[in-house]
Design a protein around this motif. Structure first.
Motif: not given
Length: 519
Positions: A390-396
């Motif tokens: 439940k840890i979302n890495l929002d990648l850029e």
């Protein structure tokens, strides 16, 4: 480059050895030869394939790998590393420490000139060190001189450093290009356009985003001048395309990060590949001063939710080893001595619960594309694993230069990064994790305990005691999940037939380009 040695192990062992006396043997042409031209002095040009263009030509602010690789061939430093990372004389031909270790006297090499023909002397050393120590300069190596109280130049060939305490790491720290000696007459603005160093090459020609060509410095002080009349760094954004260029004869040398590309290159039969273990480390940097990551429990949840071996296997075909913070052999960390040595989703959930985030968190994460080949694959592997906790890495995903700009500004919650390692842990981390370290903003974490440990590590003279101190540093970093150390890998140096003299190094340095020739 090798000339009489002071081993990295001995450097770490005792201050008296680290600061022992050592001795040894000695104008930028803005037009230069065009890429592919032989120039003067014999030999054939060398073309090196690279995936990115240097983001700066000012050595005191260079953090990008490609910028460092170019600049270390244009500029000189007081000390240098040989191929085994022993500290050896550079622009300082010898140095002596006082009995109490608080005074370091350096004797400078005579007859050295900058690329513009001006003479190098102690005034340039004093000017360089004073400016690096000046916070307004924003030099990335400023923290490495934290023990230096003053710099004196009693005569043209002598420099005296007055220290607040003995500094066992100082000789090795002086060997990095971020400590390059600049002419006291030069400015950052001038050098950003036209480098003016004492190195084996001078700037020849630059075509932004396409190539940068260095030409042999026939006035170089070394016993041997560069073997090739010119070295062109040719920008080819994709490593597989560099292989094609080598197969067609347009590129003679390249250093790859992707093991699959290295296998492909060697499989063609016309390219030789040398595999070299590295001190650098792949890491998920967490900025503990931003958002959800300000809670140590969230950071520990991230640590526990990651299978580092899976990241290594997915991104780098298992080519490397899981690592803790200290990667240098004399100080190597035990990666099993961390809160979650193996992936533990139950513990990750427990830590999120303690943080009051059982429903999950989102972490904005920057990723570099172009500077090294495995970055995006690492990021995708981390994202997939952390999603199960439940840890979302929002990648850029950013181009290399944009990534460096954001990284230096600490404009991120997390960053998937490849950081360079050094033979001494103070050089690797003193500028990051001390409260007055000039890259502490980038590190995002410090503590009174770390400040004390780093100070003790620099001042201690016994090898076993230093190892124990930096083990405590590693434990403090891991127990607080300051960053998530993943793995150390390899570089793969590819050369075509006829290339001779290049020696890969564990710190990734391309300094042996001066000894490289093409037959």
């Amino acid at each position: 480059m090798p000339r009489g040695a002071l081993s990295a192990a001995a450097l770490a062992a005792t201050l008296s050895l680290a600061l022992a006396s050592c001795s040894s043997s000695s104008g930028s042409d803005s037009s230069g030869p065009a890429p592919g031209a032989e120039g003067t002095g014999g030999g054939k040009p060398l073309v090196v394939g690279v995936t990115s263009d240097p983001d700066t030509l000012f050595p005191w602010k260079a953090t990008q790998f490609q910028a460092v690789n170019v600049l270390q061939n244009l500029y000189g430093t007081l000390t240098e590393f040989d191929k085994d990372l022993n500290v050896v004389p550079g622009l300082a031909e010898s140095w002596d420490a006082s009995e109490d270790g608080k005074t370091l006297t350096l004797k400078l090499r005579q007859g050295v000139t900058f690329a513009d023909g001006s003479a190098f002397d102690s005034a340039d050393v004093k000017s360089s060190l004073d400016k690096i120590m000046d916070e307004k300069t924003a030099a990335v190596a400023r923290a490495s001189l934290s023990s230096v109280k003053s710099v004196e130049a009693p005569d043209a060939n002598t420099v005296v450093l007055k220290l607040s305490a003995p500094d066992a790491a100082l000789p090795a720290n002086l060997a990095t290009v971020n400590m390059a000696m600049l002419s006291s007459d030069d400015t950052e603005e001038k050098l950003t356009a036209t480098p003016n160093g004492t190195g084996p090459f001078t700037l020849g020609k630059r075509v932004p985003s396409q190539s940068i060509t260095l030409t042999r410095n026939d006035a170089y002080w070394g016993a041997e001048k560069a073997k090739s009349p010119s070295v062109e760094f040719r920008v080819i954004p994709d490593e597989s395309s560099i292989v094609s260029a080598m197969q067609s004869g347009n590129v003679q040398l390249a250093v790859f990060n992707d093991p699959l590309v290295a296998q492909t290159a060697e499989g063609g039969g016309t390219i030789t590949v040398a595999k070299t273990p590295q001190l650098n480390y792949h890491v998920l940097q967490l900025n503990a001063r931003r958002g959800e990551l300000g809670d140590v429990n969230v950071r520990l949840a991230v640590q526990c939710a990651i299978d580092r071996k899976q990241v290594l296997d997915t991104a780098a075909l298992g080519e490397g080893e899981v690592t803790g913070p200290n990667t240098a052999p004399a100080f190597k960390s035990d990666p099993d001595k961390r809160p979650c040595p193996t992936r533990d989703l139950a513990k990750a959930a427990d830590y999120l619960g303690k943080a009051g985030k059982s429903g999950g968190v989102t972490i904005k994460t920057i990723v570099s594309q172009g500077e090294y080949a495995t970055s995006v694959n690492e990021a995708q592997s981390l994202k997939a694993q952390l999603a199960e906790a439940k840890i979302n890495l929002d990648l850029e995903v950013l181009e290399s230069g944009a990534f460096v700009d954001r990284w230096v500004a600490a404009d991120f919650d997390a960053a998937v990064a490849l950081n360079g390692g050094r033979p001494d842990p103070d050089g690797s981390y003193g500028r990051y994790f001390t409260s007055d370290g000039n890259l502490n903003k980038v590190a995002g974490y410090s503590s009174d305990k770390l400040d004390k440990l780093f100070a003790e590590g620099k001042a201690t003279t016994d090898q076993a005691a230093r190892k124990a101190i930096y083990d405590q540093v590693a434990a403090e970093l891991e127990d607080n999940a300051a960053w998530i150390w993943l793995f150390s890998g390899y570089t793969y140096t590819a050369t075509t037939s006829g290339v001779q003299g290049f020696t890969p190094m564990a710190n990734g340095s391309l300094q042996s380009l001066r000894a490289t020739s093409v037959s």
